[in-house]
Design a protein around this motif. Sequence first.
Motif, PDB file in Angstrom:
ATOM      1  N   ASP A  65       0.813  -1.218   0.000  1.00 19.47           N
ATOM      2  CA  ASP A  65       0.000   0.000   0.000  1.00 19.47           C
ATOM      3  C   ASP A  65       0.842   1.262   0.000  1.00 19.47           C
ATOM      4  N   ARG A  66       2.140   1.125  -0.187  1.00 17.50           N
ATOM      5  CA  ARG A  66       3.027   2.285  -0.129  1.00 17.50           C
ATOM      6  C   ARG A  66       3.200   2.892  -1.511  1.00 17.50           C
ATOM      7  N   ARG A  67       3.246   4.236  -1.530  1.00 22.11           N
ATOM      8  CA  ARG A  67       3.415   4.962  -2.788  1.00 22.11           C
ATOM      9  C   ARG A  67       4.396   6.108  -2.594  1.00 22.11           C
ATOM     10  N   LEU A  68       5.118   6.432  -3.658  1.00 21.97           N
ATOM     11  CA  LEU A  68       6.071   7.536  -3.664  1.00 21.97           C
ATOM     12  C   LEU A  68       5.456   8.717  -4.387  1.00 21.97           C
ATOM     13  N   PRO A  69       5.360   9.892  -3.729  1.00 23.00           N
ATOM     14  CA  PRO A  69       4.793  11.058  -4.406  1.00 23.00           C
ATOM     15  C   PRO A  69       5.513  11.363  -5.715  1.00 23.00           C
ATOM     16  N   VAL A  70       4.752  11.831  -6.702  1.00 23.88           N
ATOM     17  CA  VAL A  70       5.311  12.083  -8.028  1.00 23.88           C
ATOM     18  C   VAL A  70       6.431  13.114  -7.965  1.00 23.88           C
ATOM     19  N   ARG A  71       6.261  14.150  -7.126  1.00 19.18           N
ATOM     20  CA  ARG A  71       7.288  15.188  -7.043  1.00 19.18           C
ATOM     21  C   ARG A  71       8.615  14.612  -6.571  1.00 19.18           C
ATOM     22  N   GLN A  72       8.587  13.734  -5.570  1.00 17.64           N
ATOM     23  CA  GLN A  72       9.820  13.130  -5.106  1.00 17.64           C
ATOM     24  C   GLN A  72      10.418  12.214  -6.166  1.00 17.64           C
ATOM     25  N   ALA A  73       9.554  11.515  -6.898  1.00 12.16           N
ATOM     26  CA  ALA A  73      10.060  10.652  -7.959  1.00 12.16           C
ATOM     27  C   ALA A  73      10.752  11.464  -9.050  1.00 12.16           C
ATOM     28  N   LEU A  74      10.156  12.622  -9.410  1.00 14.41           N
ATOM     29  CA  LEU A  74      10.769  13.475 -10.431  1.00 14.41           C
ATOM     30  C   LEU A  74      12.098  14.048  -9.961  1.00 14.41           C
ATOM     31  N   VAL A  75      12.151  14.460  -8.681  1.00 16.93           N
ATOM     32  CA  VAL A  75      13.416  14.979  -8.153  1.00 16.93           C
ATOM     33  C   VAL A  75      14.492  13.903  -8.197  1.00 16.93           C
ATOM     34  N   GLY A  76      14.140  12.682  -7.809  1.00 17.59           N
ATOM     35  CA  GLY A  76      15.102  11.589  -7.876  1.00 17.59           C
ATOM     36  C   GLY A  76      15.560  11.297  -9.293  1.00 17.59           C
TER      37      GLY A  76
END
Length: 304
Positions: A277-288
């Motif tokens: 059920d865990r998800r990574l916010p899109v903004r953090q994914a883009l920064v990474g």
Amino acid sequence: METTADLDRWCAPEDEQPFLAWIADRASLGTTPTGRHLAPIADVGRLADGRLAVDVLRPTGTPLTAALDVIGALTAGVAVTLSVPLLELAVAARCGAVQIGRAGLDDVIVDDAGAIVLCDRPPGRKAPVTDADGARDGGGSRARGTGAHGTDTSASAPPSAHATPGHATTGHRRSDEPGDRVLLLATRVVWERTDGRDPGRSTIDAALADALDGDADTVRTLLSLVRAHAAPRPVRWEPPASALLFGVAPPVARAEDQGLVALVRTVVVRGVPLGGDRRLPVRQALVGLVVAVGVVAAAVFALG
């Protein structure tokens, strides 16, 4: 139509002094940092038979254990955010700065904003008697007095969530314990959801065991250890949909919502799935992603 918070009504026993002391203590806290994490008083007054009664606002929220099941494994920072208000309340209660009644673990809730709230019960309280139709004492009328906003409180109120139709109840439960001890038990529940391999967990667990039945100084020591363990992090979670929510039509599935469009919308709104059920916010994914591209580009130029 949105769901609203519940009102728990409690009546004073023959000796009203402890009950009045709890009311006065709770009213003086108001919106202070300590009072923010205690269920507020909505109304105080007398019932038709002359008994003193208080309506306590039980905020809309989820019991702590159920909320932790939704949140999942906790980082140390989130555990600090959740446990520091509990320990601050426990310190205040142990040193006599605030009077906290009895409660159970299910009375520690996480509201929709992610804040901890304790819904304790006043000392010596009694729940109003209900008849076979579920009406309250005095024909279902509320306590006669002045509400929190200076309004007349003689209007009808819904039955208490803790009153059982057709029975008289004292409002006491076998699972209830002193509120300060429940706060420490809730703190232990929070830290049990963190990584047991954390080097500081053993120290916090030992301090928790000492503070559970200790004095105010042992709780202060525990609070200092928790604050020094990690920087607080915000609690991000989606409260479970209430079963009492009604009047809102379900969204209509459109043809263009299927397939790739629906997938993109879900990723943007809820984040990139990481399993379970865990998800990574899109903004953090883009920064990474940007950082990774930059590192690769720098390595290519350096080697080229």
